[in-house]
Design an enzyme around this catalytic site. Sequence first.
Site, short mmCIF file in Angstrom:
data_model
loop_
_atom_site.label_atom_id
_atom_site.label_comp_id
_atom_site.label_asym_id
_atom_site.label_seq_id
_atom_site.Cartn_x
_atom_site.Cartn_y
_atom_site.Cartn_z
N HIS A 1 35.33 60.35 6.51
CA HIS A 1 34.14 61.26 7.02
C HIS A 1 33.48 60.46 7.90
CE1 HIS A 1 30.69 63.47 6.48
NE2 HIS A 1 30.04 62.84 5.75
N CYS B 1 29.34 67.09 1.88
CA CYS B 1 30.37 66.60 2.85
C CYS B 1 31.77 66.44 2.20
CB CYS B 1 30.02 65.26 3.19
SG CYS B 1 28.26 65.17 3.97
N ASN C 1 27.97 64.09 12.47
CA ASN C 1 28.32 64.30 11.27
C ASN C 1 28.48 65.76 10.79
OD1 ASN C 1 28.41 64.71 8.41
ND2 ASN C 1 27.09 63.14 7.99
O1 UT7 Z 1 26.96 62.54 5.17
C1 UT7 Z 1 26.10 62.04 4.27
C2 UT7 Z 1 24.60 62.21 5.19
N1 UT7 Z 1 24.37 61.05 5.97
C3 UT7 Z 1 23.56 60.24 5.77
O2 UT7 Z 1 22.97 60.29 4.77
C4 UT7 Z 1 23.39 58.98 6.65
C5 UT7 Z 1 23.60 57.53 6.16
N2 UT7 Z 1 22.64 56.62 6.70
C6 UT7 Z 1 22.63 56.17 7.71
O3 UT7 Z 1 23.51 56.57 8.72
C7 UT7 Z 1 21.57 55.23 8.50
O4 UT7 Z 1 20.90 54.66 7.41
C8 UT7 Z 1 20.79 55.85 9.58
C9 UT7 Z 1 21.42 56.26 10.89
C10 UT7 Z 1 20.03 57.11 8.99
C11 UT7 Z 1 19.50 54.88 9.95
O5 UT7 Z 1 19.91 53.77 10.25
P1 UT7 Z 1 19.27 52.45 9.92
O6 UT7 Z 1 20.14 51.30 10.40
O7 UT7 Z 1 19.44 52.55 8.24
O8 UT7 Z 1 17.72 52.49 10.18
P2 UT7 Z 1 16.56 52.42 9.36
O9 UT7 Z 1 16.32 53.88 8.52
O10 UT7 Z 1 16.53 51.21 8.47
O11 UT7 Z 1 15.51 52.58 10.64
C12 UT7 Z 1 15.38 51.34 11.50
C13 UT7 Z 1 14.01 51.60 12.40
C14 UT7 Z 1 12.87 51.99 11.60
O12 UT7 Z 1 11.78 51.69 12.60
P3 UT7 Z 1 10.98 50.40 12.14
O13 UT7 Z 1 10.60 50.90 10.82
O14 UT7 Z 1 11.93 49.20 12.13
O15 UT7 Z 1 9.81 50.31 12.84
C15 UT7 Z 1 13.02 53.65 11.95
O16 UT7 Z 1 11.69 54.03 11.70
O17 UT7 Z 1 14.72 52.68 13.45
C16 UT7 Z 1 13.85 53.69 13.23
N3 UT7 Z 1 14.47 54.72 13.48
C17 UT7 Z 1 14.65 55.69 14.58
N4 UT7 Z 1 14.43 54.96 16.15
C18 UT7 Z 1 14.53 55.91 17.11
C19 UT7 Z 1 14.77 55.85 12.38
N5 UT7 Z 1 15.52 56.74 13.06
C20 UT7 Z 1 15.48 56.72 14.63
C21 UT7 Z 1 15.98 57.35 15.59
N6 UT7 Z 1 15.52 56.84 17.02
N7 UT7 Z 1 16.58 58.52 15.43
#
Ligand code: UT7
Length: 330
Positions: free
Chosen positions: A257, A116, A287
Site C-alpha cells: 500500500h 485502503c 496514497n
Molecule cells: O492509508 C492510511 C491513511 N494514511 C495515514 O493515516 C497516514 C499515516 N501517517 C503518516 O503518514 C504520518 O504520520 C504523517 C505524514 C501524516 C505525519 O508525519 P509525522 O512524521 O508523523 O509528523 P507529525 O504529525 O508528528 O508532525 C510533525 C510536525 C508537527 O509540527 P510540530 O508540532 O513538531 O511543530 C506538525 O504540525 O510537522 C508538522 N506538520 C507539517 N508541516 C508541514 C504536519 N503536517 C505538515 C505538513 N507540512 N503537511
Amino acid sequence: MTNLVRVGIAGTGHSVPPRVVTNDDLSKIVDTNDEWISKRTGIKARRFVDDGTDCSHLCGEAARQAIEAAGLKPEDIDLIIVGSLTQDHLMPTISTLVQTRLGCTNAGAFDVLAACTGFLTALHTAETFVAAGRAKNVLAIGGETLSRYLDMSDRGSCILFGDGAGAALVRPLDDCGGQGEILRQVLGADGEGYEFIHIPMGGAKTPPHHPDYDSTEHFIRVAGRDVYRFAVNKMTEMIREITEGYDKDDIKIVVPHQVNMRIIDAARERLDWPMDKFFVNIEKYGNTSAGSVPIAFDEAVRQGKLEKGDLCVLVAFGAGLTWGATLIKW
Ligand code: UT7
C-alpha cells in the site's frame, strides 16, 4: 482452505486522472512545503479529478484495460466487485455503473467497503467465487476519488491522498494459461481503531439534514501518528505471515500500500529485505487508498517486473482498521 478450482489473474489495468497536483501547488493553499512532504512521506505529486469525472469513470477505465489484457470481451464477465469508499452516490453502487458503461451484460455486481484494503478485499472475494465454481470471469477493482473528501486547510491529511483506480481480472488458472496463480490470501480487522481514519459526518448517523450535521466534519480525518505505528507493525507482520515457509530470496517483489515511504522503509528494515524488492510509485500518485495496490501492481506488470513463476506479495491496510495480503505466483 483447499481451493476447488485453482485461480489466476488474467489481466490488469489502471487509470489516474490527468490533473497533476504537486507539493508546490499545495503549498499555495495550505501551510506546507515540498521539502516537508517529500521528506516525511516520499510524495511529490498526486492526481485529482476534475468535475465531471467520478470514481466510477476511473474504475471503469481500469476494468476495460484488464478485460483487454485478458483477451476477453465485456459480455464474458460474470461478476464485478468494486472496493471503494468514495462511491459516486451513497447508493447504488460503482460496480453497477461499471457494468452498464462497459456493457458487461451478463455480470452481477456489488461493492465492498474496506477503505485502503478495498482492492484486496475485492480480490479475495473474487478468488473465492472462482475457486468455488460460482463464477468464471470476475473483475476485482479498487479505486477512489478521495480529493472530494479532503479538507484543504488540514495539512496533516490533505497532502497525503490522490485519486486513481486499478483492476484485476480473475479466472480459473487453466483459462489464464497458468499465469498469476493466487496462492494465499488473508484479511483481518480491528475496530478498536475505528476513529484513526474516518469521515465523522455525512453517513446515516449524521446525514446532511441532521440537526447536528457540521459540513466541516464531512472530510477525511487521520490520526497520523497512530496510523503510522499501526501501519509499520501490520505491514511487517502481514509480509511475514503471507510468505511463511518461503525465504526472502524466493519473493521477487512486494507491492505495498503506497501509504508513506517512511512506513514502507521502516517495515522493510524490520524484515531486513532489500529496498529493490519493494515496488513504489508513491512519488507520482500519493496514497490512492483502494486504488493504491492495484495501480502499482498493474504498473509493475506492464513494466515487466514479473516473469513467469516469480512470487509477488500484495499488502494493504487502512481505515476500519482493516488489512490484507495476497501471495501470487506470476
Ligand atoms: O492509508 C492510511 C491513511 N494514511 C495515514 O493515516 C497516514 C499515516 N501517517 C503518516 O503518514 C504520518 O504520520 C504523517 C505524514 C501524516 C505525519 O508525519 P509525522 O512524521 O508523523 O509528523 P507529525 O504529525 O508528528 O508532525 C510533525 C510536525 C508537527 O509540527 P510540530 O508540532 O513538531 O511543530 C506538525 O504540525 O510537522 C508538522 N506538520 C507539517 N508541516 C508541514 C504536519 N503536517 C505538515 C505538513 N507540512 N503537511
